[in-house]
Design a protein around this motif. Sequence first.
Motif, PDB file in Angstrom:
ATOM      1  N   ILE A 129       0.839  -1.202   0.000  1.00 23.36           N
ATOM      2  CA  ILE A 129       0.000   0.000   0.000  1.00 23.36           C
ATOM      3  C   ILE A 129       0.876   1.256   0.000  1.00 23.36           C
ATOM      4  O   ILE A 129       0.655   2.181  -0.788  1.00 23.36           O
ATOM      5  CB  ILE A 129      -0.950  -0.009   1.220  1.00 23.36           C
ATOM      6  CG1 ILE A 129      -1.975  -1.133   1.081  1.00 23.36           C
ATOM      7  CG2 ILE A 129      -1.642   1.337   1.394  1.00 23.36           C
ATOM      8  CD1 ILE A 129      -2.755  -1.435   2.354  1.00 23.36           C
ATOM      9  N   VAL A 130       1.875   1.286   0.881  1.00 22.62           N
ATOM     10  CA  VAL A 130       2.764   2.446   0.969  1.00 22.62           C
ATOM     11  C   VAL A 130       3.516   2.643  -0.344  1.00 22.62           C
ATOM     12  O   VAL A 130       3.601   3.763  -0.863  1.00 22.62           O
ATOM     13  CB  VAL A 130       3.749   2.291   2.150  1.00 22.62           C
ATOM     14  CG1 VAL A 130       4.859   3.327   2.104  1.00 22.62           C
ATOM     15  CG2 VAL A 130       2.987   2.370   3.466  1.00 22.62           C
ATOM     16  N   ASN A 131       4.052   1.573  -0.906  1.00 18.47           N
ATOM     17  CA  ASN A 131       4.782   1.691  -2.177  1.00 18.47           C
ATOM     18  C   ASN A 131       3.862   2.139  -3.304  1.00 18.47           C
ATOM     19  O   ASN A 131       4.265   2.927  -4.159  1.00 18.47           O
ATOM     20  CB  ASN A 131       5.463   0.370  -2.527  1.00 18.47           C
ATOM     21  CG  ASN A 131       6.621   0.070  -1.605  1.00 18.47           C
ATOM     22  OD1 ASN A 131       7.241   0.977  -1.053  1.00 18.47           O
ATOM     23  ND2 ASN A 131       6.915  -1.202  -1.408  1.00 18.47           N
ATOM     24  N   GLY A 132       2.643   1.643  -3.324  1.00 21.16           N
ATOM     25  CA  GLY A 132       1.686   2.078  -4.339  1.00 21.16           C
ATOM     26  C   GLY A 132       1.360   3.558  -4.216  1.00 21.16           C
ATOM     27  O   GLY A 132       1.267   4.273  -5.217  1.00 21.16           O
ATOM     28  N   CYS A 133       1.194   4.029  -2.995  1.00 21.88           N
ATOM     29  CA  CYS A 133       0.932   5.452  -2.770  1.00 21.88           C
ATOM     30  C   CYS A 133       2.115   6.296  -3.200  1.00 21.88           C
ATOM     31  O   CYS A 133       1.947   7.360  -3.812  1.00 21.88           O
ATOM     32  CB  CYS A 133       0.600   5.719  -1.305  1.00 21.88           C
ATOM     33  SG  CYS A 133      -1.000   5.081  -0.794  1.00 21.88           S
ATOM     34  N   LYS A 134       3.334   5.836  -2.910  1.00 20.63           N
ATOM     35  CA  LYS A 134       4.528   6.565  -3.330  1.00 20.63           C
ATOM     36  C   LYS A 134       4.604   6.665  -4.847  1.00 20.63           C
ATOM     37  O   LYS A 134       4.953   7.709  -5.395  1.00 20.63           O
ATOM     38  CB  LYS A 134       5.787   5.883  -2.790  1.00 20.63           C
ATOM     39  CG  LYS A 134       6.015   6.123  -1.324  1.00 20.63           C
ATOM     40  CD  LYS A 134       7.263   5.396  -0.854  1.00 20.63           C
ATOM     41  CE  LYS A 134       7.485   5.569   0.621  1.00 20.63           C
ATOM     42  NZ  LYS A 134       8.658   4.797   1.090  1.00 20.63           N
ATOM     43  N   ARG A 135       4.277   5.555  -5.523  1.00 22.23           N
ATOM     44  CA  ARG A 135       4.306   5.573  -6.999  1.00 22.23           C
ATOM     45  C   ARG A 135       3.268   6.541  -7.551  1.00 22.23           C
ATOM     46  O   ARG A 135       3.508   7.214  -8.541  1.00 22.23           O
ATOM     47  CB  ARG A 135       4.056   4.178  -7.558  1.00 22.23           C
ATOM     48  CG  ARG A 135       5.285   3.317  -7.624  1.00 22.23           C
ATOM     49  CD  ARG A 135       5.085   2.055  -8.458  1.00 22.23           C
ATOM     50  NE  ARG A 135       3.889   1.305  -8.131  1.00 22.23           N
ATOM     51  CZ  ARG A 135       3.797   0.377  -7.186  1.00 22.23           C
ATOM     52  NH1 ARG A 135       4.847   0.101  -6.449  1.00 22.23           N
ATOM     53  NH2 ARG A 135       2.677  -0.265  -6.973  1.00 22.23           N
ATOM     54  N   LEU A 136       2.091   6.592  -6.923  1.00 22.16           N
ATOM     55  CA  LEU A 136       1.050   7.499  -7.404  1.00 22.16           C
ATOM     56  C   LEU A 136       1.412   8.962  -7.183  1.00 22.16           C
ATOM     57  O   LEU A 136       1.065   9.825  -7.994  1.00 22.16           O
ATOM     58  CB  LEU A 136      -0.277   7.206  -6.699  1.00 22.16           C
ATOM     59  CG  LEU A 136      -1.021   5.960  -7.138  1.00 22.16           C
ATOM     60  CD1 LEU A 136      -2.241   5.734  -6.253  1.00 22.16           C
ATOM     61  CD2 LEU A 136      -1.448   6.080  -8.595  1.00 22.16           C
ATOM     62  N   LEU A 137       2.102   9.245  -6.082  1.00 19.98           N
ATOM     63  CA  LEU A 137       2.436  10.629  -5.741  1.00 19.98           C
ATOM     64  C   LEU A 137       3.715  11.121  -6.387  1.00 19.98           C
ATOM     65  O   LEU A 137       3.961  12.315  -6.435  1.00 19.98           O
ATOM     66  CB  LEU A 137       2.541  10.773  -4.223  1.00 19.98           C
ATOM     67  CG  LEU A 137       1.256  10.498  -3.457  1.00 19.98           C
ATOM     68  CD1 LEU A 137       1.513  10.546  -1.958  1.00 19.98           C
ATOM     69  CD2 LEU A 137       0.162  11.471  -3.848  1.00 19.98           C
TER      70      LEU A 137
END
Length: 161
Positions: A129-137
Motif C-alpha cells: 500500500i505504501v509503495n503504491g501510494c509513493k508511486r502514485l504521488l
Amino acid sequence: MWDVLLLAGLLVSWAPALTGLAWHEWLGLAFGAALLIHTLLHWQWIAAVTRRFFARVSWASRLNYLLGAALFVSFTLIIFSGVMESRVVLAAFGLRLSNTEFWRGLHHTAADLTLWLAALHIAVHWNWIVNGCKRLLKTPACASVNTSPAAPAPVRISTHE
C-alpha cells in the motif's frame, strides 16, 4: 485504485448513522457488486494459488489466500444477511421477510469479524500500500529529458566561430 474505492465504499457503508438506512442498504448492494468485480479481477491469482495450495507455494501466499477467503465469506455473510433483514431494498421489490432479529445478529457479527479481517488484510499488505501510494504521488522532474546514465550528452550547436 480499485482497492481504494472498495475500501472507501466499505467505510461509508459501515456507518448507517452517517448515510441513513436507505443509503446503507443500497451501498451494501453496490459493495456486493464491487466485491464480485474485485474477485473476478483477481481470479487468475485465486485459481493459481488454489491449484498449488498444498504444493510449492510460500506461506505468505497461503496466509494471503486464507485471509482473502475468510474476507470473501464474511463479506458474503454481511451482504446476504443485510438483504435478509432489509427494510428498504426488499420493500422496493414488494418483499418483507420475517425473523429479521436472527439476520440482524448475523449481520452485526459478520460485520465485526470483517472489520478485524480487513484490518489484518491491510496490515499484511501495508508495504504494498505504501509503495503504491509513493508511486502514485511521485512525479518526474522533467518528463521530456532522458536522464539515464547511458544517454548521450545533448549536442550544442553554436553559431559563433
